[in-house]
Design a protein around this motif. Structure first.
Motif, short mmCIF file in Angstrom:
data_model
loop_
_atom_site.label_atom_id
_atom_site.label_comp_id
_atom_site.label_asym_id
_atom_site.label_seq_id
_atom_site.Cartn_x
_atom_site.Cartn_y
_atom_site.Cartn_z
N ALA A 1 0.83 -1.21 0.00
CA ALA A 1 0.00 0.00 0.00
C ALA A 1 0.86 1.26 0.00
O ALA A 1 0.59 2.21 -0.74
CB ALA A 1 -0.93 -0.01 1.21
N ARG A 2 1.94 1.27 0.81
CA ARG A 2 2.84 2.43 0.83
C ARG A 2 3.52 2.63 -0.52
O ARG A 2 3.64 3.76 -1.01
CB ARG A 2 3.89 2.26 1.93
CG ARG A 2 3.38 2.48 3.32
CD ARG A 2 4.53 2.62 4.34
NE ARG A 2 5.55 1.58 4.22
CZ ARG A 2 5.54 0.43 4.89
NH1 ARG A 2 4.55 0.15 5.70
NH2 ARG A 2 6.53 -0.43 4.74
N LEU A 3 3.96 1.55 -1.14
CA LEU A 3 4.63 1.66 -2.44
C LEU A 3 3.68 2.14 -3.52
O LEU A 3 4.04 2.94 -4.39
CB LEU A 3 5.27 0.32 -2.82
CG LEU A 3 6.50 -0.07 -2.01
CD1 LEU A 3 6.93 -1.49 -2.35
CD2 LEU A 3 7.64 0.90 -2.25
N LYS A 4 2.43 1.67 -3.49
CA LYS A 4 1.44 2.13 -4.47
C LYS A 4 1.13 3.60 -4.28
O LYS A 4 1.01 4.35 -5.26
CB LYS A 4 0.17 1.29 -4.37
CG LYS A 4 0.30 -0.08 -4.97
CD LYS A 4 -1.00 -0.86 -4.90
CE LYS A 4 -0.87 -2.21 -5.57
NZ LYS A 4 -2.11 -2.99 -5.51
N ARG B 1 1.99 9.26 -6.18
CA ARG B 1 2.53 10.62 -6.02
C ARG B 1 3.56 10.93 -7.09
O ARG B 1 3.64 12.06 -7.59
CB ARG B 1 3.16 10.77 -4.63
CG ARG B 1 2.16 10.84 -3.51
CD ARG B 1 2.82 11.26 -2.20
NE ARG B 1 4.00 10.51 -1.83
CZ ARG B 1 4.02 9.39 -1.11
NH1 ARG B 1 2.87 8.88 -0.67
NH2 ARG B 1 5.15 8.78 -0.81
N LEU B 2 4.38 9.95 -7.46
CA LEU B 2 5.41 10.18 -8.47
C LEU B 2 4.83 10.34 -9.87
O LEU B 2 5.46 10.94 -10.74
CB LEU B 2 6.42 9.02 -8.46
CG LEU B 2 7.32 8.96 -7.23
CD1 LEU B 2 8.14 7.69 -7.25
CD2 LEU B 2 8.21 10.18 -7.15
N ARG B 3 3.63 9.83 -10.10
CA ARG B 3 3.00 9.98 -11.41
C ARG B 3 2.47 11.39 -11.63
O ARG B 3 2.17 11.77 -12.73
CB ARG B 3 1.85 8.98 -11.55
CG ARG B 3 2.30 7.65 -12.07
CD ARG B 3 1.11 6.78 -12.44
NE ARG B 3 1.35 5.46 -11.91
CZ ARG B 3 0.80 4.94 -10.82
NH1 ARG B 3 -0.10 5.61 -10.15
NH2 ARG B 3 1.12 3.75 -10.41
N GLY B 4 2.32 12.17 -10.60
CA GLY B 4 1.79 13.52 -10.71
C GLY B 4 2.75 14.44 -11.45
O GLY B 4 3.88 14.09 -11.78
N THR B 5 2.29 15.66 -11.71
CA THR B 5 3.13 16.62 -12.41
C THR B 5 4.21 17.15 -11.48
O THR B 5 4.02 17.26 -10.27
CB THR B 5 2.29 17.81 -12.92
OG1 THR B 5 1.66 18.43 -11.81
CG2 THR B 5 1.25 17.36 -13.92
N VAL B 6 5.32 17.50 -12.06
CA VAL B 6 6.45 18.00 -11.29
C VAL B 6 6.35 19.51 -11.13
O VAL B 6 6.66 20.06 -10.10
CB VAL B 6 7.78 17.60 -11.97
CG1 VAL B 6 8.97 18.17 -11.24
CG2 VAL B 6 7.89 16.09 -12.08
N ILE B 7 5.85 20.17 -12.16
CA ILE B 7 5.76 21.63 -12.18
C ILE B 7 4.30 22.01 -12.02
O ILE B 7 3.44 21.57 -12.79
CB ILE B 7 6.32 22.19 -13.50
CG1 ILE B 7 7.78 21.76 -13.66
CG2 ILE B 7 6.20 23.70 -13.53
CD1 ILE B 7 8.36 22.08 -15.00
N ASP B 8 4.01 22.86 -11.01
CA ASP B 8 2.63 23.27 -10.81
C ASP B 8 2.18 24.20 -11.93
O ASP B 8 2.98 24.73 -12.70
CB ASP B 8 2.45 23.91 -9.43
CG ASP B 8 3.31 25.15 -9.26
OD1 ASP B 8 3.21 26.07 -10.09
OD2 ASP B 8 4.08 25.20 -8.28
#
Length: 99
Positions: free
Chosen positions: A71-74, A79-86
């Motif tokens: 669950a923590r890894l998922k 979170r890592l799939r999100g955009t890096v730049i707002d």
């Protein structure tokens, strides 16, 4: 000056053969005299050997621990799939390029 077509392959073969000229490490010194003088073990059929394995290390708590880790890894992967730049920074960067 033009080299013969055989020169490059010959040079590669010589470079590849250089490690063969090195000294092999002295492995004989790592074997004790008792082992060196011991007789070879008898060869026996595999089914006659008494092979015991250690008991398993999976406990009832292991499943819960693994599920929590999954669950923590998922969550981390999400979170890592999100955009890096707002969005605001991205707009500001685009304005800087346009000017």
């Amino acid at each position: 000056m033009r080299l013969a077509p055989v020169t490059l392959p010959l040079a590669l073969i010589l470079v590849a053969a250089l490690p063969a000229c090195s000294q092999f490490p002295a492995l004989d010194a790592t074997v004790s005299e008792d082992i060196r003088n011991a007789s070879y073990p008898d060869l026996v059929p595999l089914d006659t050997l008494d092979i015991r394995t250690a008991p398993g290390r999976i406990t009832p708590g292991t499943v819960k621990t693994m599920e929590a880790r999954v669950a923590r890894l998922k969550a981390r992967a999400a979170r890592l799939r999100g955009t890096v730049i707002d969005r605001d920074t991205h707009t500001r960067m685009q304005d800087g390029i346009a000017s």
